[in-house]
Design a protein around this motif. Structure first.
Motif, PDB file in Angstrom:
ATOM      1  N   ALA A 112       0.833  -1.206   0.000  1.00  0.00           N
ATOM      2  CA  ALA A 112       0.000   0.000   0.000  1.00  0.00           C
ATOM      3  C   ALA A 112       0.867   1.255   0.000  1.00  0.00           C
ATOM      4  O   ALA A 112       0.590   2.215  -0.723  1.00  0.00           O
ATOM      5  CB  ALA A 112      -0.926  -0.002   1.211  1.00  0.00           C
ATOM      6  N   ALA A 113       1.942   1.245   0.801  1.00  0.00           N
ATOM      7  CA  ALA A 113       2.836   2.403   0.844  1.00  0.00           C
ATOM      8  C   ALA A 113       3.535   2.586  -0.502  1.00  0.00           C
ATOM      9  O   ALA A 113       3.661   3.699  -1.004  1.00  0.00           O
ATOM     10  CB  ALA A 113       3.865   2.249   1.957  1.00  0.00           C
ATOM     11  N   ASP A 139       2.439   1.613  -3.426  1.00  0.00           N
ATOM     12  CA  ASP A 139       1.439   2.066  -4.402  1.00  0.00           C
ATOM     13  C   ASP A 139       1.150   3.563  -4.267  1.00  0.00           C
ATOM     14  O   ASP A 139       0.894   4.239  -5.256  1.00  0.00           O
ATOM     15  CB  ASP A 139       0.144   1.272  -4.276  1.00  0.00           C
ATOM     16  CG  ASP A 139       0.259  -0.127  -4.875  1.00  0.00           C
ATOM     17  OD1 ASP A 139       1.229  -0.382  -5.614  1.00  0.00           O
ATOM     18  OD2 ASP A 139      -0.629  -0.953  -4.598  1.00  0.00           O
ATOM     19  N   SER A 140       1.184   4.077  -3.033  1.00  0.00           N
ATOM     20  CA  SER A 140       0.896   5.495  -2.849  1.00  0.00           C
ATOM     21  C   SER A 140       2.095   6.379  -3.203  1.00  0.00           C
ATOM     22  O   SER A 140       1.917   7.532  -3.582  1.00  0.00           O
ATOM     23  CB  SER A 140       0.439   5.777  -1.416  1.00  0.00           C
ATOM     24  OG  SER A 140       1.516   5.670  -0.519  1.00  0.00           O
ATOM     25  N   LEU A 141       3.296   5.853  -3.078  1.00  0.00           N
ATOM     26  CA  LEU A 141       4.495   6.634  -3.369  1.00  0.00           C
ATOM     27  C   LEU A 141       4.881   6.635  -4.844  1.00  0.00           C
ATOM     28  O   LEU A 141       5.271   7.650  -5.401  1.00  0.00           O
ATOM     29  CB  LEU A 141       5.697   6.067  -2.592  1.00  0.00           C
ATOM     30  CG  LEU A 141       5.932   6.563  -1.189  1.00  0.00           C
ATOM     31  CD1 LEU A 141       7.135   5.857  -0.591  1.00  0.00           C
ATOM     32  CD2 LEU A 141       6.133   8.057  -1.147  1.00  0.00           C
ATOM     33  N   GLU A 152       4.630   5.923  -9.015  1.00  0.00           N
ATOM     34  CA  GLU A 152       3.780   5.904 -10.204  1.00  0.00           C
ATOM     35  C   GLU A 152       4.277   4.795 -11.115  1.00  0.00           C
ATOM     36  O   GLU A 152       5.487   4.635 -11.284  1.00  0.00           O
ATOM     37  CB  GLU A 152       3.881   7.237 -10.959  1.00  0.00           C
ATOM     38  CG  GLU A 152       3.439   8.425 -10.157  1.00  0.00           C
ATOM     39  CD  GLU A 152       3.750   9.739 -10.878  1.00  0.00           C
ATOM     40  OE1 GLU A 152       4.334   9.717 -11.989  1.00  0.00           O
ATOM     41  OE2 GLU A 152       3.415  10.788 -10.308  1.00  0.00           O
ATOM     42  N   ARG A 205       7.112  13.725  -3.831  1.00  0.00           N
ATOM     43  CA  ARG A 205       6.824  12.740  -2.767  1.00  0.00           C
ATOM     44  C   ARG A 205       8.051  12.456  -1.900  1.00  0.00           C
ATOM     45  O   ARG A 205       8.104  11.479  -1.164  1.00  0.00           O
ATOM     46  CB  ARG A 205       6.308  11.447  -3.397  1.00  0.00           C
ATOM     47  CG  ARG A 205       4.978  11.681  -4.110  1.00  0.00           C
ATOM     48  CD  ARG A 205       4.300  10.405  -4.460  1.00  0.00           C
ATOM     49  NE  ARG A 205       3.099  10.714  -5.222  1.00  0.00           N
ATOM     50  CZ  ARG A 205       2.730  10.067  -6.297  1.00  0.00           C
ATOM     51  NH1 ARG A 205       3.435   9.048  -6.738  1.00  0.00           N
ATOM     52  NH2 ARG A 205       1.631  10.399  -6.937  1.00  0.00           N
ATOM     53  N   GLU A 236       7.385  12.150   1.985  1.00  0.00           N
ATOM     54  CA  GLU A 236       6.787  10.853   2.345  1.00  0.00           C
ATOM     55  C   GLU A 236       7.845   9.753   2.351  1.00  0.00           C
ATOM     56  O   GLU A 236       7.885   8.923   3.261  1.00  0.00           O
ATOM     57  CB  GLU A 236       5.701  10.465   1.345  1.00  0.00           C
ATOM     58  CG  GLU A 236       4.425  11.264   1.424  1.00  0.00           C
ATOM     59  CD  GLU A 236       3.478  10.839   0.314  1.00  0.00           C
ATOM     60  OE1 GLU A 236       2.909   9.731   0.427  1.00  0.00           O
ATOM     61  OE2 GLU A 236       3.351  11.603  -0.653  1.00  0.00           O
TER      62      GLU A 236
END
Length: 149
Positions: free
Chosen positions: A5-6, A8-10, A12, A91, A94
């Motif tokens: 999940a991390a 996928d969010s960070l 592309e 990003r 993050e």
């Protein structure tokens, strides 16, 4: 290091096909090759510096500062298809909070050491080749002189 999940969010996801310049489609940021091959090019006329494959990366300097392990001007996809992940500069915070930048910095150091070793080995081989060619030419010249005498 990261959960799915991390990641996928960070990151592309990007894809490119043979002959495309990946830089044209991704812009700046850390790019990690997942599958396929990517040629790094520079110079006029462009010449290949190296080929990157799965697990290799470039663009880390946009997140870490400093200079890249390899300087290049463009890229060309060398396989039928290439899949890559991009961590854009926006990003960075993050990635830093997740501890990813520390791992990227360590990977950059390892990559720089590997590139230095490859360059040293290539230079050593070039010197050996030059010596062998010089010895062969000297032997040929001596043989011709002996035959003509």
């Amino acid at each position: 290091i990261l959960s799915a999940a991390a990641a996928d969010s960070l990151f592309e996801k990007h894809e490119a096909i043979c002959g495309e310049n990946l830089l044209d489609s991704i812009g700046s940021g850390l790019c990690i090759i997942q599958s396929g091959e990517l040629r790094l090019l520079r110079g006029k006329p462009e010449r290949e510096i190296c080929v990157l494959g799965p697990g290799d990366f470039f663009g880390e300097q946009t997140l870490l500062g400093g200079s890249a392990a390899v300087e290049f001007a463009s890229t060309e996809v060398a396989s039928a298809r290439l899949e890559a992940l991009l961590l854009p500069p926006g990003r960075k915070q993050e990635a830093e909070e997740l501890g990813l930048l520390k791992h990227i910095a360590a990977a950059r150091e390892a990559a720089a050491a590997e590139m230095s070793l490859r360059a040293a080995n290539a230079a050593s081989w070039t010197i050996t080749q030059s010596k062998l060619v010089a010895e062969a030419m000297a032997s040929l010249t001596s043989a011709k002189a002996y035959a003509n005498a």
